[in-house]
Write a protein that holds these residues in place. Structure first.
Motif, PDB file in Angstrom:
ATOM      1  N   ASP A  53       0.812  -1.215   0.000  1.00  0.00           N
ATOM      2  CA  ASP A  53       0.000   0.000   0.000  1.00  0.00           C
ATOM      3  C   ASP A  53       0.850   1.271   0.000  1.00  0.00           C
ATOM      4  O   ASP A  53       1.967   1.291   0.517  1.00  0.00           O
ATOM      5  N   THR A  54       0.279   2.336  -0.587  1.00  0.00           N
ATOM      6  CA  THR A  54       0.985   3.605  -0.750  1.00  0.00           C
ATOM      7  C   THR A  54       0.103   4.769  -0.285  1.00  0.00           C
ATOM      8  O   THR A  54      -1.103   4.611  -0.090  1.00  0.00           O
ATOM      9  N   LYS A  55       0.712   5.945  -0.189  1.00  0.00           N
ATOM     10  CA  LYS A  55      -0.045   7.151   0.156  1.00  0.00           C
ATOM     11  C   LYS A  55      -1.055   7.482  -0.943  1.00  0.00           C
ATOM     12  O   LYS A  55      -2.131   7.994  -0.655  1.00  0.00           O
ATOM     13  N   GLU A  56      -0.717   7.185  -2.186  1.00  0.00           N
ATOM     14  CA  GLU A  56      -1.650   7.441  -3.290  1.00  0.00           C
ATOM     15  C   GLU A  56      -2.915   6.609  -3.120  1.00  0.00           C
ATOM     16  O   GLU A  56      -4.026   7.098  -3.361  1.00  0.00           O
ATOM     17  N   GLU A  57      -2.770   5.370  -2.699  1.00  0.00           N
ATOM     18  CA  GLU A  57      -3.944   4.530  -2.448  1.00  0.00           C
ATOM     19  C   GLU A  57      -4.728   5.047  -1.252  1.00  0.00           C
ATOM     20  O   GLU A  57      -5.965   5.051  -1.265  1.00  0.00           O
ATOM     21  N   ALA A  58      -4.014   5.500  -0.235  1.00  0.00           N
ATOM     22  CA  ALA A  58      -4.684   6.091   0.930  1.00  0.00           C
ATOM     23  C   ALA A  58      -5.488   7.309   0.503  1.00  0.00           C
ATOM     24  O   ALA A  58      -6.640   7.469   0.908  1.00  0.00           O
ATOM     25  N   ASP A  59      -4.905   8.160  -0.344  1.00  0.00           N
ATOM     26  CA  ASP A  59      -5.610   9.345  -0.832  1.00  0.00           C
ATOM     27  C   ASP A  59      -6.897   8.959  -1.559  1.00  0.00           C
ATOM     28  O   ASP A  59      -7.938   9.586  -1.367  1.00  0.00           O
ATOM     29  N   ARG A  60      -6.816   7.927  -2.395  1.00  0.00           N
ATOM     30  CA  ARG A  60      -7.985   7.483  -3.167  1.00  0.00           C
ATOM     31  C   ARG A  60      -9.092   7.005  -2.233  1.00  0.00           C
ATOM     32  O   ARG A  60     -10.261   7.361  -2.394  1.00  0.00           O
ATOM     33  N   LEU A  61      -8.720   6.197  -1.222  1.00  0.00           N
ATOM     34  CA  LEU A  61      -9.735   5.677  -0.309  1.00  0.00           C
ATOM     35  C   LEU A  61     -10.299   6.763   0.593  1.00  0.00           C
ATOM     36  O   LEU A  61     -11.499   6.766   0.881  1.00  0.00           O
ATOM     37  N   VAL A  62      -9.463   7.689   1.037  1.00  0.00           N
ATOM     38  CA  VAL A  62      -9.954   8.794   1.869  1.00  0.00           C
ATOM     39  C   VAL A  62     -10.938   9.646   1.074  1.00  0.00           C
ATOM     40  O   VAL A  62     -12.005  10.017   1.579  1.00  0.00           O
ATOM     41  N   LYS A  63     -10.604   9.940  -0.167  1.00  0.00           N
ATOM     42  CA  LYS A  63     -11.515  10.731  -1.008  1.00  0.00           C
ATOM     43  C   LYS A  63     -12.849  10.011  -1.161  1.00  0.00           C
ATOM     44  O   LYS A  63     -13.920  10.615  -1.030  1.00  0.00           O
ATOM     45  N   LYS A  64     -12.804   8.721  -1.423  1.00  0.00           N
ATOM     46  CA  LYS A  64     -14.036   7.936  -1.577  1.00  0.00           C
ATOM     47  C   LYS A  64     -14.816   7.933  -0.270  1.00  0.00           C
ATOM     48  O   LYS A  64     -16.023   8.149  -0.253  1.00  0.00           O
ATOM     49  N   LEU A  65     -14.126   7.705   0.844  1.00  0.00           N
ATOM     50  CA  LEU A  65     -14.753   7.676   2.160  1.00  0.00           C
ATOM     51  C   LEU A  65     -15.483   8.983   2.463  1.00  0.00           C
ATOM     52  O   LEU A  65     -16.656   8.974   2.841  1.00  0.00           O
ATOM     53  N   ILE A  66     -14.811  10.087   2.288  1.00  0.00           N
ATOM     54  CA  ILE A  66     -15.362  11.399   2.625  1.00  0.00           C
ATOM     55  C   ILE A  66     -16.581  11.726   1.762  1.00  0.00           C
ATOM     56  O   ILE A  66     -17.509  12.389   2.215  1.00  0.00           O
ATOM     57  N   ASN A  67     -16.589  11.236   0.533  1.00  0.00           N
ATOM     58  CA  ASN A  67     -17.658  11.583  -0.407  1.00  0.00           C
ATOM     59  C   ASN A  67     -18.746  10.531  -0.547  1.00  0.00           C
ATOM     60  O   ASN A  67     -19.696  10.745  -1.310  1.00  0.00           O
TER      61      ASN A  67
END
Length: 149
Positions: free
Chosen positions: A37-51
Motif C-alpha cells: 500500500d501507498t499514500k496514493e492509495e490512501a488518498d484514493r480511499l480517503v476521497k471515496k470515504l469522505i464523499n
C-alpha cells in the motif's frame, strides 16, 4: 488497503480502561494496511470515504455525505483485515503491512481526514483496544484499494 466503514450513531475506542476516542453520528472506520500500500492509495480511499453518500436525506434516501450531515469520524487500525484463512484454522497475517509502514499510513490517513472533517478521533496503533458502537442501519461498506487498480 482496506477500510471497513460503519455508519454509526455512536462509537468509542478504549485502551486500558480509558476512552481515547469517541464520536456521535458519523462513521467508524477500521483500517487495514497491506504490504504494497501507498499514500496514493490512501488518498484514493480517503476521497471515496469522505464523499460516500450513505446518510439519509429528508426523504430517507441515502444521498448525503459525511460533511453534509456534520458527521464525525473514528478511525481504528486493524491489521486483522488482512487475515488469510484459506489454510487451516489459524489465520495468517503475512499480507498485512509491516508495523512501521502500517503506522505511517494510518497516521497519514488520520491527518488527511482532519483536513476535511471537523471531528476526527482515533485509536492507538498497536494497542489492544475495545471498540464500542451503535451501528445505524446497520450500514457497513468495505473499500479495498485492490478494487480500484
Amino acid at each position: 488497503m482496506k477500510f471497513v466503514i460503519q455508519r454509526v450513531n455512536y462509537a468509542s475506542v478504549t485502551v486500558e480502561e480509558a476512552v481515547i476516542g469517541n464520536i456521535q453520528k458519523g462513521l467508524l472506520i477500521l483500517v487495514g494496511v497491506g504490504q504494497e500500500d501507498t499514500k496514493e492509495e490512501a488518498d484514493r480511499l480517503v476521497k471515496k470515504l469522505i464523499n460516500l453518500r450513505i446518510f439519509d436525506d429528508e426523504n430517507g434516501k441515502t444521498n448525503l455525505a459525511l460533511k453534509d450531515v456534520g458527521g464525525e469520524l473514528l478511525i481504528v487500525s486493524q491489521f486483522t483485515l488482512y487475515a488469510d484463512c484459506r489454510k487451516g484454522n489459524r489465520p495468517s497475517f503475512i499480507n498485512a503491512g509491516s508495523p512501521d509502514k502500517a503506522n505511517e499510513l494510518y497516521e497519514y490517513i488520520i491527518e488527511e481526514c482532519k483536513k476535511q472533517i471537523s471531528k476526527v478521533e482515533h485509536g492507538e496503533f498497536g494497542a489492544k483496544m475495545k471498540v464500542e458502537l451503535l451501528n445505524d442501519g446497520p450500514f457497513t461498506i468495505i473499500l479495498d484499494s485492490a478494487d480500484f487498480k
